[in-house]
Design an enzyme around this catalytic site. Structure first.
Site, PDB file in Angstrom:
ATOM      1  N   GLU A   1      -6.994  -4.889   5.978  1.00 35.14           N
ATOM      2  CA  GLU A   1      -6.308  -5.904   6.744  1.00 35.14           C
ATOM      3  C   GLU A   1      -5.543  -5.553   7.681  1.00 35.14           C
ATOM      4  O   GLU A   1      -4.759  -4.583   7.824  1.00 35.14           O
ATOM      5  CB  GLU A   1      -5.529  -6.728   5.616  1.00 35.14           C
ATOM      6  CG  GLU A   1      -6.562  -7.099   4.455  1.00 35.14           C
ATOM      7  CD  GLU A   1      -5.655  -7.877   3.144  1.00 35.14           C
ATOM      8  OE1 GLU A   1      -6.296  -8.823   2.675  1.00 35.14           O
ATOM      9  OE2 GLU A   1      -4.647  -7.259   3.171  1.00 35.14           O
TER      10      GLU A   1
ATOM     11  N   ASN B   1       3.004 -12.172  -5.595  1.00 38.24           N
ATOM     12  CA  ASN B   1       4.140 -11.549  -5.154  1.00 38.24           C
ATOM     13  C   ASN B   1       4.420 -11.572  -3.755  1.00 38.24           C
ATOM     14  O   ASN B   1       3.935 -10.572  -2.937  1.00 38.24           O
ATOM     15  CB  ASN B   1       4.178 -10.023  -5.756  1.00 38.24           C
ATOM     16  CG  ASN B   1       3.101  -9.310  -5.233  1.00 38.24           C
ATOM     17  OD1 ASN B   1       1.920  -9.769  -5.176  1.00 38.24           O
ATOM     18  ND2 ASN B   1       3.254  -7.909  -4.601  1.00 38.24           N
TER      19      ASN B   1
ATOM     20  N   CYS C   1       2.897  -3.641  -3.692  1.00 38.65           N
ATOM     21  CA  CYS C   1       1.731  -2.717  -3.992  1.00 38.65           C
ATOM     22  C   CYS C   1       2.099  -1.486  -3.184  1.00 38.65           C
ATOM     23  O   CYS C   1       1.495  -0.404  -3.712  1.00 38.65           O
ATOM     24  CB  CYS C   1       0.311  -3.321  -3.718  1.00 38.65           C
ATOM     25  SG  CYS C   1       0.361  -3.842  -1.971  1.00 38.65           S
TER      26      CYS C   1
ATOM     27  N   GLU D   1      -7.822  -5.553  -1.677  1.00 40.52           N
ATOM     28  CA  GLU D   1      -6.486  -5.004  -1.463  1.00 40.52           C
ATOM     29  C   GLU D   1      -5.839  -5.008  -2.713  1.00 40.52           C
ATOM     30  O   GLU D   1      -5.234  -6.016  -3.360  1.00 40.52           O
ATOM     31  CB  GLU D   1      -5.587  -5.644  -0.558  1.00 40.52           C
ATOM     32  CG  GLU D   1      -4.533  -4.743   0.145  1.00 40.52           C
ATOM     33  CD  GLU D   1      -3.167  -4.854  -0.520  1.00 40.52           C
ATOM     34  OE1 GLU D   1      -3.157  -3.919  -1.460  1.00 40.52           O
ATOM     35  OE2 GLU D   1      -2.490  -5.763  -0.709  1.00 40.52           O
TER      36      GLU D   1
END
Length: 495
Positions: free
Chosen positions: A476, A165, A295, A262
């Protein structure tokens, strides 16, 4: 590799993409090819040569051989190469955006924005490449005298597993810092969306990145598992779902390599009665970005009962205003979901939830008659708002990964905090209140890696991003994201 570099319509052909190993695109693999389906048209628009164990082994061997020279390269030279990647990507934003729209069905405005953001991440981490430094440790009176200092060093070969995605964003968030830190990289790109990643790799080689430093392997779970288990892969960075993350951790235990995760999220927008309600309602649009397939999208609204019905009505109106259509049309705000299975799963979840809650708007597939002819077979789901949702329900606690917003009422600040923290996830939260004292009380209680107040900021490359609880571990972005790809060596020289 052959790809169409300037597709102009949703029926455009993507061509064929396959593995990039040691600077060479392979025209056949040990696994074979699969068709790529355009989610907006439900038609084949490309072919993907999948990677298997052989391709992983070859890529890792080449990455291991190339990494010492890349690590030893002067940091300013690494910086200039990554800056050149940024420059070329910025020049190719329209092309990268079109590729993303063809493979994901994302609206062209969103696809172009993601490509632009990716370029920015390379610029940001290029600036870090010649600023990696350690520390001098003060002498201790109980230890022998001498010079004690630390040296940050690259891991070596980093395996990166990208999600489907919006993989171009993950390219910037993961590959840029890994390269800036001096690692070589083997990327398993998603078989559902490999074309934009492949085009990025061509740009990186054009920018002067040594061929053995970056490898791209489109593939499925088998390729990912082999990459994780490979004894010459020193670290793994993964973005995706919890079930896959558990398999990765299980595989990584064989070599005890570190894993950056993640994972998913169930971000809540907490709206207190003194909030700017218009701003809070405008934030509901976040849950429709990428058709809700993200997310950290705001998929829950927790609203004080005094403002509840007003917000429900306003959110429904704002949601309905999102127009589904040809993703190449600049006015299209809502594209398709990734496939028929995803569409059916989303609609099934909504149908089940609506039995015990209030379906305010949506809840169905988009009527094909309202769509342009060329996309009437696509996998479009109506923007959906559910109110009076049971906090214990599946839709309130877990990701739907579709254009669905759940709204729940609360009466007290304590209840709002409990509801916000009641899911297994802890990626993000958004608070709306004009009361500074309340904000200062509530922010420390949010079990989330990122908390925004009175509006979200997006994801700037200088800000660390990551989650609590089942949303993963590691960060990140920012300096923290760089040092995830470095390990610290302590050096002591006795006087």
């Amino acid at each position: 590799m052959t790809t169409t570099t300037s597709p102009s319509a949703v029926t455009g052909e993507l061509g064929v993409t396959g593995p990039l190993v040691d600077g060479t695109w392979r025209d056949k693999t040990s696994v074979g090819a699969v068709d790529h389906i355009n989610p907006a048209t439900a038609r084949v628009n490309g072919s993907v040569l999948l990677s298997g164990a052989q391709e992983v082994d070859d890529a890792v061997a080449a990455a291991k051989a190339a990494q010492p020279e890349w690590r030893a390269m002067s940091p300013d030279k690494r910086r200039r190469i990554l800056q050149r990647v940024e420059e070329l990507m910025l020049a190719r934003v329209p092309e990268l955006g079109r590729l993303t729209t063809l493979e994901l069905g994302a609206p062209i405005t969103m696809s172009s924005a993601l490509a632009h953001l990716c370029a920015g991440w390379f610029g940001y981490y290029a600036g870090w490449a010649d600023k990696i430094e350690g520390a001098t440790i003060p002498p201790s009176p109980i230890m022998a005298p001498g010079l004690d200092y630390t040296v940050p060093e690259s891991y070596g070969v980093v395996g990166i597993i990208l999600t489907w995605n919006g993989p171009i964003m993950s390219v910037g968030m993961k590959i840029a810092p890994a390269l800036a830190a001096g690692n070589s990289v083997v990327v398993k790109s998603p078989d559902l969306a490999p074309f934009t990643v492949a085009r990025f790799a061509e740009i990186a080689l054009e920018a002067g990145l040594p061929p053995g430093v970056l490898h791209i392997l489109p593939g499925g779970p088998e390729a990912g598992e082999h990459l994780v288990r490979h004894p010459d892969v020193d670290m793994i960075s993964f973005t995706g779902g919890i079930p896959t993350a558990k398999k990765i951790l299980d595989s990584a235990r064989h070599t005890l390599k570190p894993v950056l995760l993640e994972l998913g999220g169930k971000t809540a927008s907490v709206v207190f009665p003194d909030a700017d309600l218009d701003a809070a309602v405008a934030e509901t649009r976040s849950c429709l970005n990428l058709s809700g397939q993200g997310c950290n999208l705001t998929t829950r609204m927790l609203v004080h009962r005094d403002a509840y019905e007003h917000v429900v009505e306003a959110a429904a109106g704002a949601t309905v205003a999102f127009a589904a259509g040809d993703p190449f049309a600049p006015t299209t705000a809502l594209g398709p979901v990734v496939g028929a299975a995803a569409r059916d799963r989303i609609l099934g979840t909504v149908e089940q939830t609506a039995r015990d809650s209030r379906l305010v708007v949506g809840g169905h597939a988009v009527d094909p008659a309202t769509l342009p002819p060329e996309v009437r077979d696509g996998y479009f789901v109506e923007p959906t708002v559910l109110a009076d949702v049971d906090p214990a329900s599946e839709v309130a606690r877990h990701e739907v990964f579709g254009p669905v917003l759940s709204i729940l009422p609360f009466d007290t600040e304590e209840e709002a905090v409990a509801l916000a923290n009641s899911t297994p996830y802890g990626l993000g939260a958004v608070l709306y209140s004009r009361d500074v004292a309340r904000v200062q009380r509530v922010v420390p209680q949010m079990q989330a890696g990122t908390v925004h107040v009175n509006g979200a900021s997006g994801q700037p490359p200088g800000a660390p991003f990551g989650g609590y609880k089942h949303s993963g571990h590691g960060r990140e972005g920012g300096k923290e994201g760089l040092y995830e790809f470095l390990q610290t060596k302590n050096v002591f020289i006795r006087a």
